[in-house]
Scaffold this active site. Structure first.
Site, PDB file in Angstrom:
ATOM      1  N   GLN A 211       7.138  -8.496   8.712  1.00 49.44           N
ATOM      2  CA  GLN A 211       6.169  -7.676   8.003  1.00 49.44           C
ATOM      3  C   GLN A 211       4.740  -8.065   8.365  1.00 49.44           C
ATOM      4  O   GLN A 211       3.800  -7.392   7.928  1.00 49.44           O
ATOM      5  CB  GLN A 211       6.360  -7.817   6.490  1.00 49.44           C
ATOM      6  CG  GLN A 211       7.688  -7.291   5.973  1.00 49.44           C
ATOM      7  CD  GLN A 211       7.902  -7.632   4.515  1.00 49.44           C
ATOM      8  OE1 GLN A 211       8.911  -8.230   4.166  1.00 49.44           O
ATOM      9  NE2 GLN A 211       6.976  -7.274   3.641  1.00 49.44           N
ATOM     10  N   PHE A 242      11.372  -6.293   2.095  1.00 49.36           N
ATOM     11  CA  PHE A 242      11.215  -6.613   0.669  1.00 49.36           C
ATOM     12  C   PHE A 242      10.392  -7.878   0.418  1.00 49.36           C
ATOM     13  O   PHE A 242      10.490  -8.493  -0.633  1.00 49.36           O
ATOM     14  CB  PHE A 242      12.575  -6.755  -0.011  1.00 49.36           C
ATOM     15  CG  PHE A 242      13.507  -5.615   0.249  1.00 49.36           C
ATOM     16  CD1 PHE A 242      13.196  -4.336  -0.198  1.00 49.36           C
ATOM     17  CD2 PHE A 242      14.691  -5.803   0.945  1.00 49.36           C
ATOM     18  CE1 PHE A 242      14.045  -3.267   0.052  1.00 49.36           C
ATOM     19  CE2 PHE A 242      15.546  -4.750   1.198  1.00 49.36           C
ATOM     20  CZ  PHE A 242      15.230  -3.476   0.747  1.00 49.36           C
ATOM     21  N   GLU A 246       7.787 -11.523   5.332  1.00 52.43           N
ATOM     22  CA  GLU A 246       6.336 -11.683   5.364  1.00 52.43           C
ATOM     23  C   GLU A 246       5.951 -12.996   6.033  1.00 52.43           C
ATOM     24  O   GLU A 246       5.043 -13.048   6.852  1.00 52.43           O
ATOM     25  CB  GLU A 246       5.756 -11.605   3.957  1.00 52.43           C
ATOM     26  CG  GLU A 246       4.237 -11.607   3.933  1.00 52.43           C
ATOM     27  CD  GLU A 246       3.658 -11.295   2.556  1.00 52.43           C
ATOM     28  OE1 GLU A 246       2.478 -11.606   2.341  1.00 52.43           O
ATOM     29  OE2 GLU A 246       4.377 -10.759   1.694  1.00 52.43           O
ATOM     30  N   ARG A 324      -0.052 -14.053  -9.392  1.00 52.80           N
ATOM     31  CA  ARG A 324       0.233 -12.655  -9.731  1.00 52.80           C
ATOM     32  C   ARG A 324       1.161 -12.555 -10.936  1.00 52.80           C
ATOM     33  O   ARG A 324       1.111 -11.586 -11.690  1.00 52.80           O
ATOM     34  CB  ARG A 324       0.817 -11.907  -8.527  1.00 52.80           C
ATOM     35  CG  ARG A 324       0.921 -10.401  -8.743  1.00 52.80           C
ATOM     36  CD  ARG A 324       1.352  -9.672  -7.489  1.00 52.80           C
ATOM     37  NE  ARG A 324       0.258  -9.364  -6.606  1.00 52.80           N
ATOM     38  CZ  ARG A 324      -0.360  -8.186  -6.555  1.00 52.80           C
ATOM     39  NH1 ARG A 324       0.001  -7.219  -7.391  1.00 52.80           N
ATOM     40  NH2 ARG A 324      -1.329  -7.962  -5.694  1.00 52.80           N
ATOM     41  N   ARG A 356       9.417  -8.275  -3.348  1.00 59.84           N
ATOM     42  CA  ARG A 356       8.911  -7.049  -3.969  1.00 59.84           C
ATOM     43  C   ARG A 356       8.392  -7.283  -5.393  1.00 59.84           C
ATOM     44  O   ARG A 356       9.142  -7.619  -6.298  1.00 59.84           O
ATOM     45  CB  ARG A 356      10.039  -6.022  -3.993  1.00 59.84           C
ATOM     46  CG  ARG A 356       9.621  -4.603  -4.258  1.00 59.84           C
ATOM     47  CD  ARG A 356      10.830  -3.694  -4.153  1.00 59.84           C
ATOM     48  NE  ARG A 356      10.467  -2.293  -4.005  1.00 59.84           N
ATOM     49  CZ  ARG A 356      11.327  -1.335  -3.675  1.00 59.84           C
ATOM     50  NH1 ARG A 356      12.596  -1.636  -3.433  1.00 59.84           N
ATOM     51  NH2 ARG A 356      10.928  -0.086  -3.567  1.00 59.84           N
ATOM     52  N   PHE A 358       6.073  -9.651  -5.966  1.00 57.31           N
ATOM     53  CA  PHE A 358       5.266 -10.833  -5.650  1.00 57.31           C
ATOM     54  C   PHE A 358       4.863 -11.623  -6.897  1.00 57.31           C
ATOM     55  O   PHE A 358       3.711 -11.975  -7.094  1.00 57.31           O
ATOM     56  CB  PHE A 358       4.012 -10.387  -4.898  1.00 57.31           C
ATOM     57  CG  PHE A 358       3.415 -11.436  -4.004  1.00 57.31           C
ATOM     58  CD1 PHE A 358       3.985 -11.736  -2.790  1.00 57.31           C
ATOM     59  CD2 PHE A 358       2.269 -12.114  -4.377  1.00 57.31           C
ATOM     60  CE1 PHE A 358       3.418 -12.688  -1.956  1.00 57.31           C
ATOM     61  CE2 PHE A 358       1.701 -13.080  -3.563  1.00 57.31           C
ATOM     62  CZ  PHE A 358       2.278 -13.362  -2.347  1.00 57.31           C
ATOM     63  N   THR A 456      -4.450 -10.081  -3.810  1.00 59.32           N
ATOM     64  CA  THR A 456      -5.373 -10.910  -4.592  1.00 59.32           C
ATOM     65  C   THR A 456      -6.186 -11.833  -3.689  1.00 59.32           C
ATOM     66  O   THR A 456      -7.242 -12.309  -4.102  1.00 59.32           O
ATOM     67  CB  THR A 456      -4.615 -11.721  -5.655  1.00 59.32           C
ATOM     68  OG1 THR A 456      -3.555 -12.459  -5.021  1.00 59.32           O
ATOM     69  CG2 THR A 456      -4.017 -10.789  -6.700  1.00 59.32           C
ATOM     70  N   ALA A 525       2.172  -6.095  -0.812  1.00 59.50           N
ATOM     71  CA  ALA A 525       1.298  -5.807  -1.951  1.00 59.50           C
ATOM     72  C   ALA A 525       1.198  -4.309  -2.227  1.00 59.50           C
ATOM     73  O   ALA A 525       0.214  -3.848  -2.798  1.00 59.50           O
ATOM     74  CB  ALA A 525      -0.086  -6.409  -1.755  1.00 59.50           C
ATOM     75  N   GLU A 727       6.089  -1.358  -4.884  1.00 64.45           N
ATOM     76  CA  GLU A 727       6.517  -2.388  -5.824  1.00 64.45           C
ATOM     77  C   GLU A 727       6.626  -1.939  -7.280  1.00 64.45           C
ATOM     78  O   GLU A 727       7.551  -2.373  -7.983  1.00 64.45           O
ATOM     79  CB  GLU A 727       5.563  -3.587  -5.733  1.00 64.45           C
ATOM     80  CG  GLU A 727       5.657  -4.332  -4.421  1.00 64.45           C
ATOM     81  CD  GLU A 727       4.560  -5.376  -4.268  1.00 64.45           C
ATOM     82  OE1 GLU A 727       4.890  -6.545  -4.028  1.00 64.45           O
ATOM     83  OE2 GLU A 727       3.372  -5.013  -4.385  1.00 64.45           O
TER      84      GLU A 727
END
Length: 775
Positions: A211, A242, A246, A324, A356, A358, A456, A525, A727
């Protein structure tokens, strides 16, 4: 050149229209090309990882002679063979090695890699290693880690507003509680895979299922001891991500690249499902502890809560994930006096990572548990407590992180869903049913969602796109986002088609590559379309500006009389076919290519103060779930689900509906059947579909109604006033857990909150029923 007077025809496949995923036909016929389908260069080698068999230990010795001598083996890589930095951590802490060096941090950590002529030969050879360990006391559980005074993997965060101590001291009513929230494996259909092809000098091309191609580029460069311009990463598509791709793809790409440069042959690495699940990170599981004050109407007076997460052995993305979680503990509710603290705990397990939502789902679920506690304590419908605590418009509209909630539509969402689903009458009928049913009990719940959209980490809120218009009018698009089945490419292509007013079939999107769009952010995100769609639109605007100037000068008309209309360009009274117009512009030496860029406005975040505007806007939704449980076995099924979700002005309603349906079912799996379990040796035992149960087709609710809030539009200037959809729907599944809770509570006549932990497996339901019977 074709010249007509005017056309009333509309383009095919522009924005706000339902179009199928651009690769849908390839997915169902099996013709979509993934990395394992790419024709391998002649002489391709295959790598496989050797994994540690201790949770926490010193590696005293590693005898790999039998491995090297195994049939087909070309070589073995250890930490000593890494030419650059032995680190693939996305954080500044540099705490995640490519291969362990003298120390095993978790059971299943890669400690060497075998390179062989075939994958089977490499895989078999890994079993021949002889490793001598010196074991140490390990702690796999987050509560055990806190009890053992383990450190944090990154700095914790505290959000504050109001005077929580005074409010708790003067509480009208007060309660305390705790909740365990389980993790989740990504279980993407396509597992991790990478193929590296060596080039000239220090160059290498890497095909990665990731990702975040730019991060893979940087990590491979660091591991090779070179610079980023020597590494080019390609990602055409992923078979699911998902969040699990990442950062977790870094390791496989680095191993493949190191081996490719060492042996000067292409190298591919693909773990099997068991090893993929054992060696890669998952959703963080949480322990939530709360102290809660509320009045007799159920309105919250104060919240003091600690969200502790099992982060694993390294930091990975645990800092922003736990941040988060705090950002979403309020969900849709105003907390006048609040203190929310995170504890990102080190544990002797695989380093957990993005998934998903986060961290948002865990934070939101903890907040919903507090609402549920108040409802049962006061003998009220939890929906009444939710409504009493909703954010306001002119007041009661400041979050714990001091952002104003300026786009609040949750009351309307909930009211419409409550009415359209006949929630109140159904709840009365269920209570009547439960009063007479000896075995099968029912539950129903309506839960809301407010989810903040933006990274963020403010610097990630940027994107680039490259657009070429060719002489024949066909258009090439490349952007920094990655396609993992979510329909990103389709939506961005629709945006570009709308900009030029051409049919969607005119647009061709090519594989994401760091060689075309540099310094990209992860597709995560929920911001992939927001960012890359705007970047593509910016590129189109640059080209259109040049074309309008050309048309004005060439045809002698004011620029305001030049416009792009369906498959044509209107120049004064002339209507010119788009390909003909482009050909004319080419001969006039008009630049028909542009690099677009976008950065999200308005956002800012000061983590040291716990204040700012981390989110550009919020996406809202609500769901009603109805369930039936068997009080003798704990088994249950979801009878009906109704969803009303806010996607703003939908770019593609068909894709958005699919994302909502899929997100809900995945969230339902997280809260019900997907249980991660480590044994006393710190070994993950749920590492295959035989032991780890994701939802299957038969688990879909028997009645499943999903509607978009057609009246909604984004107040912020997003791409065509749409909202993110990746998400937020995941958390709509909270209503399933709450409905199960109501069914269990009926056993004790709803006198107390069952305090179900997640996942609420049938065993957990049965044990909760037994607790209620003794209450």
């Amino acid at each position: 050149m074709t010249i007509q007077q005017r056309s009333s025809v509309e383009i095919s496949g522009g924005v706000h229209t339902p179009r199928q995923h651009d690769s849908a036909h390839k997915h169902v016929t099996g013709s979509a090309e993934y990395i394992d389908d790419i024709n391998e260069p002649v002489g391709t080698l295959h790598a496989y990882l050797g994994l540690s068999e201790r949770a926490l230990a010193t590696i005293k010795s590693m005898d790999l002679e039998a491995v090297r001598a195994a049939p087909g083996v070309v070589g073995v890589l250890t930490a000593a063979d890494i030419p650059g930095e032995n680190d693939i951590s996305p954080s500044a802490r540099h705490d995640e090695p490519v291969l362990a060096d003298g120390h095993s941090a978790f059971y299943g950590q890669p400690i060497f890699a075998v390179i062989a002529e075939t994958r089977d030969a490499a895989r078999r050879a890994t079993l021949l290693a002889k490793v001598d360990y010196e074991d140490h006391q390990h702690h796999a559980d987050v509560v055990d880690a806190m009890d053992a005074d383990y450190p944090h993997v990154t700095d914790p965060l505290t959000l504050r507003n109001g005077d929580v101590e005074a409010a708790l001291k003067g509480a009208t009513n007060r309660l305390t509680g705790e909740m365990r929230i389980g993790g989740q494996d990504h279980f993407y259909l396509e597992g991790h895979i990478a193929m590296a092809v060596p080039g000239e000098d220090d160059e290498v091309a890497v095909y990665s299922s990731t990702q975040h191609p730019s991060e893979v580029q940087h990590m491979v460069a660091h591991a090779l001891g070179t610079v980023s311009n020597a590494v080019t990463v390609f990602t055409r598509r992923m078979g699911g991500g998902f969040g699990g791709k990442e950062t977790q793809g870094n390791q496989f790409a680095a191993i493949a690249a190191i081996a490719a440069k060492r042996f000067n042959r292409a190298v591919k690495i693909r773990p099997d499902r068991d090893d993929d699940m054992i060696a890669t990170g998952k959703r963080h599981d949480f322990h939530v502890k709360y102290d809660l004050a509320y009045d007799d109407d159920g309105r919250i007076e104060a919240v003091d809560a600690v969200f502790a997460a099992r982060c694993g052995f390294s930091s990975d993305l645990s800092g922003p994930v736990t941040d988060r979680a705090l950002f979403h503990a309020d969900n849709c509710y105003f907390l006048p006096n609040v203190r929310l603290s995170s504890r990102p705990m080190k544990t002797d397990t695989v380093s957990n990572t993005a998934f998903r939502g986060f961290g948002g789902p865990q934070g939101m679920l903890g907040g919903e548990r507090m609402i549920e506690e108040i409802a049962y304590a006061l003998g009220k419908d939890p929906l009444d407590i939710r409504k009493a605590n909703f954010y306001g418009h002119e007041d009661r509209n400041v979050t714990p992180y001091h952002q104003l909630v300026e786009d609040n539509i949750i009351a309307r969402i909930v009211d419409e869903l409550e009415s359209s689903t006949d929630y109140q009458n159904r709840r009365k009928d269920i209570i009547a049913h439960n009063s007479e049913a000896p075995v099968l009990r029912k539950g129903i719940s309506l839960t809301p969602v407010k989810f903040g959209i933006s990274f963020t980490a403010t610097w990630y809120n940027q994107a680039g796109a490259l657009v070429h218009v060719y002489q024949d009018g066909s258009i090439h698009l490349n952007h920094g986002g990655t396609e993992m089945g979510q329909g990103l490419n389709t939506k961005v292509a629709q945006v570009l088609a709308d900009e030029f007013q051409v049919d969607l079939e005119t647009i061709r999107i090519t594989a994401t590559t760091t060689g075309k769009v540099p310094n990209t952010s992860a597709t995560a995100a929920s911001s992939g379309t927001d960012l890359n769609g705007m970047a593509a639109a910016n590129a189109a605007e640059q080209i259109k500006t040049r074309l309008i100037t050309f048309a004005s000068e060439h045809y002698g008309v004011p620029e305001e009389q030049v416009s792009f209309v369906p498959n044509h360009v209107q120049v004064g009274n002339q209507l010119i076919a788009f390909p003909d117009f482009i050909k004319k512009a080419y001969f006039a030496r008009v630049q028909l290519s542009a690099a677009g860029f976008y950065k999200t406005p308005k956002i800012h975040w000061d983590r040291s103060k716990g204040q700012g505007r981390p989110f550009f806007y919020y996406a809202y939704g609500a769901s009603v779930s109805e369930v039936t449980i068997d009080t003798l076995t704990g088994e249950y099924h979801v009878d009906r689900v109704d969803i009303l979700h806010d996607v703003g002005s939908s770019l593609n309603p068909a894709i958005d509906l699919g994302q909502i349906q899929g997100g809900f079912v995945q969230g339902m799996g997280w809260l019900t059947t997907e249980e991660l379990w480590w044994d006393d040796n710190g070994r993950l035992r749920t590492h295959a579909p035989s032991t780890y149960k994701i939802p299957v087709a038969s688990d879909k609710p028997a009645i499943f109604n999903v509607e978009l809030a057609q009246w909604s539009t984004n107040k912020e200037r997003t791409i065509r006033r749409s909202k993110a959809v990746g998400e937020p729907p995941f958390m709509l599944a909270n209503s399933v857990l709450e409905a199960l809770s109501m069914a269990v509570a009926s056993v004790a006549d709803y006198r107390q909150c069952p305090r179900l932990d997640a996942p609420a497996t049938p065993e957990c339901i049965l044990m909760a029923v037994e607790r209620m019977r003794k209450a």
